[in-house]
Design an enzyme around this catalytic site. Structure first.
Site, PDB file in Angstrom:
ATOM      1  CG  ASN A   1      -1.679   1.243   1.448  1.00 23.50           C
ATOM      2  OD1 ASN A   1      -1.778   2.072   0.554  1.00 23.50           O
ATOM      3  ND2 ASN A   1      -2.249   1.405   2.642  1.00 23.50           N
ATOM      4  CD1 TRP A   2       3.781   1.217  -2.566  1.00 30.74           C
ATOM      5  CD2 TRP A   2       3.680   2.145  -4.604  1.00 30.74           C
ATOM      6  NE1 TRP A   2       4.606   0.500  -3.397  1.00 30.74           N
ATOM      7  CE2 TRP A   2       4.566   1.048  -4.661  1.00 30.74           C
ATOM      8  CE3 TRP A   2       3.450   2.883  -5.779  1.00 30.74           C
ATOM      9  CZ2 TRP A   2       5.224   0.667  -5.837  1.00 30.74           C
ATOM     10  CZ3 TRP A   2       4.107   2.502  -6.943  1.00 30.74           C
ATOM     11  CH2 TRP A   2       4.987   1.414  -6.971  1.00 30.74           C
ATOM     12  CE  LYS A   3      -0.089   3.282   4.816  1.00 29.47           C
ATOM     13  NZ  LYS A   3       0.023   3.380   6.255  1.00 29.47           N
TER      14      LYS A   3
ATOM     15  CG  HIS B   1      -5.860   1.795   5.256  1.00 34.06           C
ATOM     16  ND1 HIS B   1      -5.414   2.794   6.100  1.00 34.06           N
ATOM     17  CD2 HIS B   1      -4.835   0.922   5.117  1.00 34.06           C
ATOM     18  CE1 HIS B   1      -4.160   2.507   6.445  1.00 34.06           C
ATOM     19  NE2 HIS B   1      -3.793   1.389   5.863  1.00 34.06           N
TER      20      HIS B   1
ATOM     21  CD  GLU C   1      -2.894   5.527   6.761  1.00 36.38           C
ATOM     22  OE1 GLU C   1      -2.852   5.631   5.525  1.00 36.38           O
ATOM     23  OE2 GLU C   1      -1.970   5.013   7.429  1.00 36.38           O
TER      24      GLU C   1
ATOM     25  CD  GLU D   1      -3.414  -2.664   7.264  1.00 37.81           C
ATOM     26  OE1 GLU D   1      -2.302  -2.934   6.816  1.00 37.81           O
ATOM     27  OE2 GLU D   1      -3.976  -1.581   7.072  1.00 37.81           O
TER      28      GLU D   1
ATOM     29  N   GLY E   1       2.535   2.222  10.726  1.00 39.54           N
ATOM     30  CA  GLY E   1       3.459   3.346  10.584  1.00 39.54           C
ATOM     31  C   GLY E   1       4.161   3.718  11.883  1.00 39.54           C
TER      32      GLY E   1
ATOM     33  CB  SER F   1       5.324  -1.835  11.775  1.00 39.51           C
ATOM     34  OG  SER F   1       4.918  -0.505  12.053  1.00 39.51           O
TER      35      SER F   1
ATOM     36  N   GLY G   1       2.972  -1.181   4.219  1.00 34.30           N
ATOM     37  CA  GLY G   1       2.972   0.239   3.866  1.00 34.30           C
ATOM     38  C   GLY G   1       4.384   0.702   3.560  1.00 34.30           C
ATOM     39  N   GLY G   2       5.023   1.332   4.561  1.00 34.06           N
ATOM     40  CA  GLY G   2       6.330   1.969   4.367  1.00 34.06           C
ATOM     41  C   GLY G   2       7.365   1.107   3.653  1.00 34.06           C
TER      42      GLY G   2
HETATM   43  P1  PGA Z   1       2.922   0.302   7.544  1.00 32.19           P
HETATM   44  O1  PGA Z   1       1.453   0.491   6.929  1.00 32.19           O
HETATM   45  O2  PGA Z   1       3.473  -0.981   6.982  1.00 32.19           O
HETATM   46  O3  PGA Z   1       3.683   1.507   7.090  1.00 32.19           O
HETATM   47  O4  PGA Z   1       2.753   0.223   9.042  1.00 32.19           O
HETATM   48  C1  PGA Z   1       0.589  -0.603   6.765  1.00 32.19           C
HETATM   49  C2  PGA Z   1      -0.732  -0.148   6.193  1.00 32.19           C
HETATM   50  O5  PGA Z   1      -1.235   0.914   6.566  1.00 32.19           O
HETATM   51  O6  PGA Z   1      -1.336  -0.846   5.341  1.00 32.19           O
END
Ligand code: PGA
Length: 260
Positions: A14-16, A101, A103, A177, A183, A222, A243-244
């Protein structure tokens, strides 16, 4: 199907709001799917403006990654400035859609009802939904993990039409999640993930009966090369949502390499 050695794992990135077209291009040029891990299904969720670049770049390089979008509006089209529909995402090359998600839920106020409408729109357009569920730290500390996961799943699957689609064999994915692990560098232990996944699996079974058996449950929060293998091997974990660490082609490839 749950985290047994026989099942191919899924690794999703997930590149956000990272990676516009030029960085997306650089990613595909540098990315190498690890040898011996061809069975791992790789999904990428770039910003919608980078989809075309990835469609083009993946085709040219024979990389077996499939693409999704991070959000859609539930309507097909209309006066919704700034939004894109599931149909448009599909036309642009997406085959998957992230829904619910944390967010989207926390920053953009996506309600449980919105989540269900987006899943219905995804099925209407031929996209596979990847539903994210998870508890905040406060909810976890208050012992409300199962209540929150149950609420997210019940709301998403409450429309009869969605349950019928899944029964009829449409693909549907879930990601656990925990919000406190997204994050933050905090990761759920493999045992935490297995416990939550077992609860999700049983709730899916009570909502869908035998329709639940083919639904993969991914872990996200993470995930990085250093912890991916133990999470991907944990009981009940069918894949990871990253994500990251998915922004860097080398670390993303290392995560794929950790799949059994
Ligand atoms: P993260 O994000 O790996 O940066 O913690 C995961 C996500 O939000 O899907």
């Amino acid at each position: 199907m749950s985290g047994s050695a026989a099942n191919a794992r899924i690794v999703a990135g997930n590149w956000k709001m990272h990676m516009g077209p030029s960085r997306a291009r650089a990613f595909v040029e540098a990315f190498r799917h690890p040898e011996g891990r061809e069975q791992v299904e790789v999904l990428l969720f770039p910003p919608a403006v980078s989809l075309a670049t990835l469609v083009d770049g993946l085709r040219g390089r024979g990389v077996q990654a499939r693409l999704g979008v991070q959000n859609i509006h539930p309507e097909r089209e209309g006066a919704f400035t700034g939004e894109i529909s599931a149909e448009m995402a599909r036309e642009a090359g997406a085959r998957f859609i992230l829904v619910g998600h944390s967010e989207r839920r926390q920053i953009f106020g996506e309600s449980p009802d919105d989540t269900a409408r987006k899943i219905a729109a995804a099925f209407r357009a031929g996209l596979t939904p990847l539903l994210c569920v998870g508890e905040t730290l406060v909810e976890r500390q208050a012992g409300r993990l199962e209540e929150v996961l149950g609420r997210h799943l019940d709301a998403a699957l409450s429309p009869r039409g969605i349950r019928d689609r899944i029964h009829d064999g449409e693909r549907f994915l879930v990601a656990y999640e925990p919000v406190w692990a997204i994050g933050t560098g905090e990761t759920a232990t493999p045992a935490d993930a297995s416990g939550a996944h077992a609860f999700i699996r049983s709730r899916l079974e009570s909502l869908l009966g035998d329709g639940a058996s083919g639904i993969p449950i991914l872990y996200g929060g993470s995930v990085k090369p250093a912890n991916a293998a133990e999470l991907l091997n944990a009981q009940g974990v069918d894949g990871v949502l990253v994500g990251g660490a998915s922004l860097d082609p080398v670390s993303f490839a290392k995560i794929i390499d950790g799949a059994p």
